[in-house]
Design a protein around this motif. Structure first.
Motif, PDB file in Angstrom:
ATOM      1  N   LEU A 134       0.718  -1.642  -0.560  1.00  0.00           N
ATOM      2  CA  LEU A 134       0.092   0.161   0.211  1.00  0.00           C
ATOM      3  C   LEU A 134       0.836   1.135   0.049  1.00  0.00           C
ATOM      4  CD1 LEU A 134      -2.641   1.113   0.045  1.00  0.00           C
ATOM      5  CD2 LEU A 134      -2.901   0.916   2.859  1.00  0.00           C
ATOM      6  N   HIS A 135       1.898   1.119   0.852  1.00  0.00           N
ATOM      7  CA  HIS A 135       3.038   2.417   0.912  1.00  0.00           C
ATOM      8  C   HIS A 135       3.868   2.753  -0.531  1.00  0.00           C
ATOM      9  CE1 HIS A 135       6.133   5.412   2.479  1.00  0.00           C
ATOM     10  NE2 HIS A 135       6.834   4.119   2.012  1.00  0.00           N
ATOM     11  N   VAL A 136       3.869   1.650  -1.178  1.00  0.00           N
ATOM     12  CA  VAL A 136       4.975   1.716  -2.256  1.00  0.00           C
ATOM     13  C   VAL A 136       3.840   2.496  -3.705  1.00  0.00           C
ATOM     14  CG1 VAL A 136       5.517   0.948  -4.665  1.00  0.00           C
ATOM     15  CG2 VAL A 136       6.274   0.016  -2.181  1.00  0.00           C
ATOM     16  N   ASP A 137       2.465   1.938  -3.833  1.00  0.00           N
ATOM     17  CA  ASP A 137       1.007   1.814  -4.434  1.00  0.00           C
ATOM     18  C   ASP A 137       1.001   3.362  -4.217  1.00  0.00           C
ATOM     19  OD1 ASP A 137       0.849  -0.566  -5.571  1.00  0.00           O
ATOM     20  OD2 ASP A 137      -1.113  -1.144  -4.318  1.00  0.00           O
ATOM     21  N   LEU A 138       0.927   4.340  -2.962  1.00  0.00           N
ATOM     22  CA  LEU A 138       0.702   5.087  -2.409  1.00  0.00           C
ATOM     23  C   LEU A 138       1.571   6.521  -2.716  1.00  0.00           C
ATOM     24  CD1 LEU A 138      -1.312   5.309   1.010  1.00  0.00           C
ATOM     25  CD2 LEU A 138      -2.246   5.808  -1.404  1.00  0.00           C
ATOM     26  N   CYS A 139       2.842   6.003  -2.775  1.00  0.00           N
ATOM     27  CA  CYS A 139       4.306   7.008  -3.518  1.00  0.00           C
ATOM     28  C   CYS A 139       4.325   7.044  -4.759  1.00  0.00           C
ATOM     29  CB  CYS A 139       5.386   6.323  -2.934  1.00  0.00           C
ATOM     30  SG  CYS A 139       5.906   6.452  -1.015  1.00  0.00           S
ATOM     31  N   ARG A 140       3.276   5.971  -5.713  1.00  0.00           N
ATOM     32  CA  ARG A 140       3.638   6.178  -6.673  1.00  0.00           C
ATOM     33  C   ARG A 140       2.220   6.938  -7.646  1.00  0.00           C
ATOM     34  NH1 ARG A 140       4.689  -0.658  -8.217  1.00  0.00           N
ATOM     35  NH2 ARG A 140       7.226  -0.368  -8.681  1.00  0.00           N
ATOM     36  N   LEU A 141       1.577   6.596  -6.566  1.00  0.00           N
ATOM     37  CA  LEU A 141       0.384   7.543  -6.760  1.00  0.00           C
ATOM     38  C   LEU A 141       0.078   9.246  -6.638  1.00  0.00           C
ATOM     39  CD1 LEU A 141      -3.198   8.158  -7.641  1.00  0.00           C
ATOM     40  CD2 LEU A 141      -3.577   7.385  -5.110  1.00  0.00           C
ATOM     41  N   SER A 142       1.271   9.478  -5.621  1.00  0.00           N
ATOM     42  CA  SER A 142       1.549  10.557  -5.168  1.00  0.00           C
ATOM     43  C   SER A 142       2.254  11.683  -5.666  1.00  0.00           C
ATOM     44  CB  SER A 142       2.211  10.919  -3.864  1.00  0.00           C
ATOM     45  OG  SER A 142       2.607  11.773  -3.271  1.00  0.00           O
ATOM     46  N   SER A 143       3.498  10.581  -6.958  1.00  0.00           N
ATOM     47  CA  SER A 143       4.410  11.008  -7.209  1.00  0.00           C
ATOM     48  C   SER A 143       3.605  11.662  -8.506  1.00  0.00           C
ATOM     49  CB  SER A 143       5.511  10.151  -7.694  1.00  0.00           C
ATOM     50  OG  SER A 143       6.261  10.422  -9.305  1.00  0.00           O
ATOM     51  N   ALA A 144       3.039  10.376  -9.257  1.00  0.00           N
ATOM     52  CA  ALA A 144       2.205  11.102 -10.464  1.00  0.00           C
ATOM     53  C   ALA A 144       0.775  11.818 -10.325  1.00  0.00           C
ATOM     54  CB  ALA A 144       1.089   9.461 -10.751  1.00  0.00           C
ATOM     55  N   ILE A 145       0.184  12.241  -9.384  1.00  0.00           N
ATOM     56  CA  ILE A 145      -0.403  13.816  -8.820  1.00  0.00           C
ATOM     57  C   ILE A 145       0.849  14.732  -9.165  1.00  0.00           C
ATOM     58  CG2 ILE A 145      -1.478  14.586  -7.210  1.00  0.00           C
ATOM     59  CD1 ILE A 145      -2.992  12.243  -6.657  1.00  0.00           C
ATOM     60  N   CYS A 146       1.890  15.140  -8.450  1.00  0.00           N
ATOM     61  CA  CYS A 146       2.677  15.792  -8.259  1.00  0.00           C
ATOM     62  C   CYS A 146       3.154  15.823  -9.852  1.00  0.00           C
ATOM     63  CB  CYS A 146       3.766  15.429  -7.191  1.00  0.00           C
ATOM     64  SG  CYS A 146       3.799  15.291  -5.615  1.00  0.00           S
ATOM     65  N   THR A 147       3.791  15.241 -10.622  1.00  0.00           N
ATOM     66  CA  THR A 147       4.069  15.011 -12.115  1.00  0.00           C
ATOM     67  C   THR A 147       3.185  15.842 -12.985  1.00  0.00           C
ATOM     68  OG1 THR A 147       5.152  13.001 -11.874  1.00  0.00           O
ATOM     69  CG2 THR A 147       5.283  14.357 -14.271  1.00  0.00           C
ATOM     70  N   ASN A 148       1.256  15.482 -12.674  1.00  0.00           N
ATOM     71  CA  ASN A 148       0.816  16.227 -13.351  1.00  0.00           C
ATOM     72  C   ASN A 148       0.515  17.370 -13.135  1.00  0.00           C
ATOM     73  OD1 ASN A 148       0.145  13.684 -14.928  1.00  0.00           O
ATOM     74  ND2 ASN A 148      -1.129  13.278 -13.064  1.00  0.00           N
ATOM     75  N   HIS A 149       0.243  18.156 -11.394  1.00  0.00           N
ATOM     76  CA  HIS A 149       0.048  19.510 -11.408  1.00  0.00           C
ATOM     77  C   HIS A 149       1.424  20.357 -11.490  1.00  0.00           C
ATOM     78  CE1 HIS A 149      -2.769  19.121  -8.496  1.00  0.00           C
ATOM     79  NE2 HIS A 149      -2.790  17.816  -7.989  1.00  0.00           N
TER      80      HIS A 149
END
Length: 41
Positions: free
Chosen positions: A19-34
């Protein structure tokens, strides 16, 4: 090469790690999109 034996860990710990890995990837993707959206605007 180091082989990690996960048999001594509880299934809950493995779930939390995934779950931690998935959240990190999701957070990274969101930051990149922003950042990309900010450049276009």
């Amino acid at each position: 090469m180091v082989l990690h034996d996960v048999s001594d860990k509880t299934p809950g710990m493995l779930l939390v790690a995934r779950l931690h890995v998935d959240l990190c990837r999701l957070s990274s993707a969101i930051c990149t999109n922003h950042r990309t959206a900010g450049r276009e605007a």
